[in-house]
Design an enzyme around this catalytic site. Sequence first.
Site, mmCIF file in Angstrom:
data_model
loop_
_atom_site.group_PDB
_atom_site.id
_atom_site.type_symbol
_atom_site.label_atom_id
_atom_site.label_comp_id
_atom_site.label_asym_id
_atom_site.label_seq_id
_atom_site.Cartn_x
_atom_site.Cartn_y
_atom_site.Cartn_z
ATOM 1 N N LYS A 144 31.089 44.272 52.133
ATOM 2 C CA LYS A 144 30.720 43.330 51.078
ATOM 3 C C LYS A 144 31.077 41.925 51.558
ATOM 4 O O LYS A 144 32.234 41.667 51.939
ATOM 5 C CB LYS A 144 31.518 43.684 49.829
ATOM 6 C CG LYS A 144 30.845 43.368 48.521
ATOM 7 C CD LYS A 144 31.687 43.993 47.406
ATOM 8 C CE LYS A 144 31.161 43.670 46.051
ATOM 9 N NZ LYS A 144 32.112 44.062 45.000
HETATM 10 C C1 E4P Z 1 30.857 44.277 41.716
HETATM 11 O O1 E4P Z 1 30.617 44.457 42.861
HETATM 12 C C2 E4P Z 1 31.678 43.162 41.202
HETATM 13 O O2 E4P Z 1 32.792 43.036 41.970
HETATM 14 C C3 E4P Z 1 32.023 43.388 39.774
HETATM 15 O O3 E4P Z 1 30.951 44.027 39.091
HETATM 16 C C4 E4P Z 1 32.504 42.168 39.053
HETATM 17 O O4 E4P Z 1 32.666 42.448 37.676
HETATM 18 P P1 E4P Z 1 33.479 41.497 36.677
HETATM 19 O O5 E4P Z 1 32.676 40.257 36.458
HETATM 20 O O6 E4P Z 1 33.590 42.311 35.430
HETATM 21 O O7 E4P Z 1 34.789 41.215 37.342
#
Ligand code: E4P
Length: 216
Positions: free
Chosen positions: A83
């Site tokens: 990522k």
């Molecule tokens: C996914 O890859 C993200 O890290 C995640 O969905 C972020 O979610 P949040 O905005 O609830 O922290």
Amino acid sequence: MKFFADTADLDDIKDLAATGLLDGVTTNPSLVAKSGRDFKEVVREICGVVSGPVSAEVVALDHDGMMREAEVLRKIADNVTIKVPLTPDGLKTCKKLTADGTMVNVTLCFSANQALLAAKAGATFVSPFVGRHDDNGFDGMDLIDDIRLIYDNYAFETQILVASVRSPIHVLRAAKIGADVMTAPPAIIMGLFKHVLTDKGIEGFLADWKKTGQSI
Ligand code: E4P
């Protein structure tokens, strides 16, 4: 639409995997911090439970640093998806890693133009954060609509991974738009089962069954 669990909690991942609904997992540095676990160890364990893509995020901000961290992470298991943030260095890293056959999830996407850049860099997944969009007074799902349109216009293969999902309505709208994947906290995924009429129906059937005095 594929379902990924947005968590680094191994017990939750095991429970979801047992339902047969789980296609992958996404983690981020905040979720790893919340788990209180060693990052590499937890990623290794998740990959042992889930055969689909498991996103592990780099924390370096420069291309060389990202490549160094990606080298360590992708050695953990074949299904590790690196990522990277949606920055010039992140996309340079994305291009290099995907050319090598490594899956890459480009994260922190907040505009359709950013998603276009991620697709041009060959991302396997792009993660638009719908909940954080909503928090700032926009309709996050409009962003998913725009990205779907653009990707279809040019037949980009990058998968739209709807992230920052906060409610069953986000899931429903993502599916109606035709997003490829959504990632949500386990509680949201389990919440999709819930319907008051399902519970009421079970209650009624069981009450009537009891009257028959039979057993199966
Ligand atoms: C996914 O890859 C993200 O890290 C995640 O969905 C972020 O979610 P949040 O905005 O609830 O922290």
